[in-house]
Scaffold this motif. Structure first.
Motif, short mmCIF file in Angstrom:
data_model
loop_
_atom_site.label_atom_id
_atom_site.label_comp_id
_atom_site.label_asym_id
_atom_site.label_seq_id
_atom_site.Cartn_x
_atom_site.Cartn_y
_atom_site.Cartn_z
N PRO A 47 -11.79 5.71 -12.82
CA PRO A 47 -11.29 5.87 -11.45
C PRO A 47 -9.79 6.16 -11.42
O PRO A 47 -9.04 5.73 -12.29
CB PRO A 47 -11.57 4.50 -10.82
N HIS A 48 -9.39 6.93 -10.42
CA HIS A 48 -7.97 7.14 -10.16
C HIS A 48 -7.39 5.80 -9.69
O HIS A 48 -7.91 5.17 -8.78
CB HIS A 48 -7.79 8.21 -9.08
N TRP A 49 -6.27 5.40 -10.31
CA TRP A 49 -5.68 4.09 -10.01
C TRP A 49 -5.17 3.99 -8.57
O TRP A 49 -5.14 2.88 -8.01
CB TRP A 49 -4.54 3.81 -10.96
N GLY A 50 -4.81 5.10 -7.97
CA GLY A 50 -4.22 5.05 -6.64
C GLY A 50 -5.19 5.32 -5.52
O GLY A 50 -4.78 5.41 -4.36
N LYS A 51 -6.49 5.43 -5.83
CA LYS A 51 -7.47 5.76 -4.80
C LYS A 51 -8.59 4.72 -4.76
O LYS A 51 -8.59 3.78 -5.54
CB LYS A 51 -7.99 7.18 -5.04
N LYS A 52 -9.53 4.89 -3.86
CA LYS A 52 -10.56 3.90 -3.66
C LYS A 52 -11.46 3.78 -4.89
O LYS A 52 -11.90 4.77 -5.46
CB LYS A 52 -11.44 4.27 -2.45
N HIS A 53 -11.70 2.55 -5.30
CA HIS A 53 -12.74 2.25 -6.28
C HIS A 53 -13.02 0.76 -6.21
O HIS A 53 -12.26 -0.01 -5.59
CB HIS A 53 -12.33 2.69 -7.70
N MET A 83 14.36 -9.60 5.27
CA MET A 83 13.63 -9.14 6.45
C MET A 83 12.16 -8.95 6.08
O MET A 83 11.82 -8.84 4.91
CB MET A 83 14.20 -7.82 6.96
N THR A 84 11.32 -8.93 7.10
CA THR A 84 9.91 -8.63 6.84
C THR A 84 9.36 -7.82 8.00
O THR A 84 9.88 -7.86 9.13
CB THR A 84 9.09 -9.91 6.65
N ARG A 85 8.34 -7.06 7.72
CA ARG A 85 7.64 -6.26 8.70
C ARG A 85 6.32 -5.85 8.08
O ARG A 85 6.16 -5.89 6.86
CB ARG A 85 8.47 -5.03 9.10
N PRO A 86 5.35 -5.44 8.88
CA PRO A 86 4.07 -5.04 8.31
C PRO A 86 4.21 -3.77 7.47
O PRO A 86 5.02 -2.90 7.77
CB PRO A 86 3.20 -4.78 9.55
N PHE A 87 3.40 -3.70 6.44
CA PHE A 87 3.30 -2.49 5.63
C PHE A 87 1.98 -1.81 5.97
O PHE A 87 0.93 -2.45 5.99
CB PHE A 87 3.33 -2.82 4.14
N VAL A 88 2.01 -0.50 6.20
CA VAL A 88 0.81 0.30 6.43
C VAL A 88 0.92 1.52 5.53
O VAL A 88 1.94 2.22 5.55
CB VAL A 88 0.67 0.73 7.90
N ASN A 89 -0.11 1.77 4.75
CA ASN A 89 -0.03 2.90 3.83
C ASN A 89 -0.26 4.23 4.57
O ASN A 89 -0.53 4.26 5.77
CB ASN A 89 -1.02 2.74 2.67
N TRP A 90 -0.17 5.33 3.82
CA TRP A 90 -0.23 6.67 4.40
C TRP A 90 -1.50 6.91 5.20
O TRP A 90 -1.47 7.49 6.28
CB TRP A 90 -0.09 7.70 3.27
N SER A 91 -2.64 6.48 4.67
CA SER A 91 -3.92 6.74 5.34
C SER A 91 -4.18 5.78 6.49
O SER A 91 -5.05 6.03 7.33
CB SER A 91 -5.08 6.63 4.34
N GLY A 92 -3.45 4.67 6.52
CA GLY A 92 -3.69 3.64 7.53
C GLY A 92 -4.77 2.66 7.14
O GLY A 92 -5.07 1.72 7.89
N GLY A 93 -5.37 2.83 5.96
CA GLY A 93 -6.47 1.97 5.54
C GLY A 93 -6.05 0.70 4.84
O GLY A 93 -6.89 -0.18 4.60
N LEU A 94 -4.78 0.55 4.51
CA LEU A 94 -4.27 -0.65 3.86
C LEU A 94 -3.08 -1.16 4.65
O LEU A 94 -2.11 -0.43 4.87
CB LEU A 94 -3.84 -0.35 2.42
N HIS A 130 1.64 6.27 -0.44
CA HIS A 130 0.56 7.25 -0.33
C HIS A 130 -0.75 6.73 -0.90
O HIS A 130 -1.82 7.11 -0.44
CB HIS A 130 0.95 8.55 -1.06
N SER A 131 -0.69 5.85 -1.89
CA SER A 131 -1.92 5.34 -2.51
C SER A 131 -2.75 4.55 -1.51
O SER A 131 -2.23 3.86 -0.63
CB SER A 131 -1.57 4.44 -3.70
N SER A 132 -4.08 4.63 -1.68
CA SER A 132 -4.97 3.87 -0.82
C SER A 132 -5.54 2.64 -1.51
O SER A 132 -6.23 1.84 -0.88
CB SER A 132 -6.12 4.76 -0.32
N SER A 133 -5.25 2.46 -2.80
CA SER A 133 -5.66 1.24 -3.49
C SER A 133 -4.65 0.13 -3.17
O SER A 133 -3.51 0.42 -2.79
CB SER A 133 -5.72 1.47 -5.00
#
Length: 398
Positions: A350-356, A1-12, A49-52
């Motif tokens: 940089p934190h690996w799971g956040k913006k950089h 199956m497939t569906r869109p992935f959206v992260n916690w912040s909605g930015g990815l 939860h990560s935004s990267s």
């Protein structure tokens, strides 16, 4: 199956070719072998939860939510499925009379995702969550299952404890635990100048201490946490105005993390602690001079103890972190990029799971064991099953 992935912040967001949710390790192995045979990529994802973009793939996205729950404990160590959220892990350990040593600021994350990206809490005596790992089981890029502990494959533990998902799909983790205990959390507000003047004292006289700075008011919210049965005990004479305005007592997993309703983007850099004062002064100046119009959210300062995990942001040095948060409805890139320039100038990682915006060329000099990690990656994933374009950019692999 497939569906869109959206992260916690909605930015990815992205849509993988396939979204798989295996129920056991045999299914994980079968998926990895199929991806290897078909020449496609596969990426594990926890809670998102990560935004990267570490999880982004046009191949198979492998969700871990069905691999959840505490499996066993012996009073000193506990083993849990990789997809167990920190909230569920805390409750499961609590029911067994146990607790983790420290936690981060949110409990929404899965334990494997949190350790794979270097999630951390705060406190001079506490490393990031990866330092609590004593064993990891993962399915490698060849579909084989590998157990890594201090007794078995001990040379690999500093690599797999924080691996960005580049070495395999982690299916279960074993953690150092201790008998459960109660914590007392207190917070109060003060001017930033007072906070900086008393920062070293607050850090050294409390088990956990951090603070939020609100740039538009130059006020801070200071948070301290101590064991109810411990020696650390903050004197109220050290707080402006006497008693802290908020107080809570409870077990670790209910006291340290906070519930987050508002979604935000975040950049966080880990700095050598000796560079913090000068770096923070420049951050403060630039936000006031350049970004006060858009910097409507807070700046968070925490500490991490040094460790020997190869891709840990606190590798080999006492670390103080600065994180800039921005509501998802507000612009962030110009602000974050300017902060990144300051952080990099002062030796930040940089934190690996956040913006950089760093790639392998900038990252490699920051990690003394970078080439050792790369050698392990090629050994465990010789065909690049986990090597998406985003990960390849970070690791400078074709």
């Amino acid at each position: 199956m497939t569906r869109p992935f959206v992260n916690w912040s909605g930015g990815l967001s992205f849509t993988p070719a396939e979204w798989a949710e295996p129920a056991d390790e045999d299914e994980v192995s079968a998926l990895v072998r199929r991806a290897r045979e078909n020449g496609t990529t596969i990426r594990p994802v926890g809670s998102g939860h990560s935004s990267s973009p570490l999880v982004r793939t046009d191949g198979i996205l492998l969700g871990l939510n069905r691999l959840a729950g505490v499996l066993s404990d012996d009073g000193e160590r506990a083993t849990a499925w990789a997809g167990t959220t920190l909230r569920a892990l805390g409750e499961g350990l609590y029911d067994a009379g146990l607790a983790m040593d420290n936690l981060g600021d949110v409990d929404y994350q899965s334990i494997a995702g949190a350790t794979a990206t270097g999630t951390h809490g705060t406190g001079l005596g506490f490393g990031n969550l990866s330092t609590q790992l004593t064993g990891v089981r993962l399915v490698t890029g060849t579909g084989e299952t590998l157990d890594v502990t201090a007794d078995r494959e001990p040379g690999l533990l500093p690599a797999v404890a924080l691996s960005l998902g580049a070495l395999g799909v982690v299916t279960r983790v074993t953690l150092d635990v201790q008998p459960r205990y109660e914590l007392h959390r207190r917070s109060w507000c003060a001017h930033l100048d007072w906070t900086l003047d008393h920062l070293a004292e607050l850090q050294h006289t409390n088990r956990n201490m951090d603070f939020y700075w609100y740039p538009r008011s130059d006020r801070t919210q200071i948070r301290v946490i101590n064991r109810v049965d411990g020696a650390h005990h903050l004197s109220t004479s050290r707080t402006p105005g006497g008693e802290p305005r908020q107080s809570q007592v409870g077990p670790t997993h209910r006291t340290i993390p906070r519930h987050r309703e508002l979604r935000f983007e975040e950049i966080e850099y880990m700095l050598p602690s000796e560079a913090f004062a000068v770096c923070f002064a420049e951050v403060r100046r630039r936000i006031h001079d350049r970004h006060r119009r858009v910097a409507g959210w807070r700046v968070l300062v925490r500490t991490i103890a040094p460790d020997d995990i190869w891709l840990s942001n606190a590798y080999g040095r006492p670390t103080t972190t600065i994180a800039c948060l921005q509501n998802t409805s507000l612009p962030y890139e110009e602000y974050f990029r300017d902060m990144e320039a300051v952080f990099r100038h002062h030796g930040g990682r940089p934190h690996w799971g956040k913006k950089h915006w760093l790639g392998a060329r900038e990252l490699r000099p920051l990690y003394p064991r970078w080439d050792d990690f790369q050698a392990v990656r090629r050994r465990l994933d010789p065909d690049g099953v986990f090597l998406t374009p985003d990960l390849a950019r970070l690791l400078a692999e074709p």
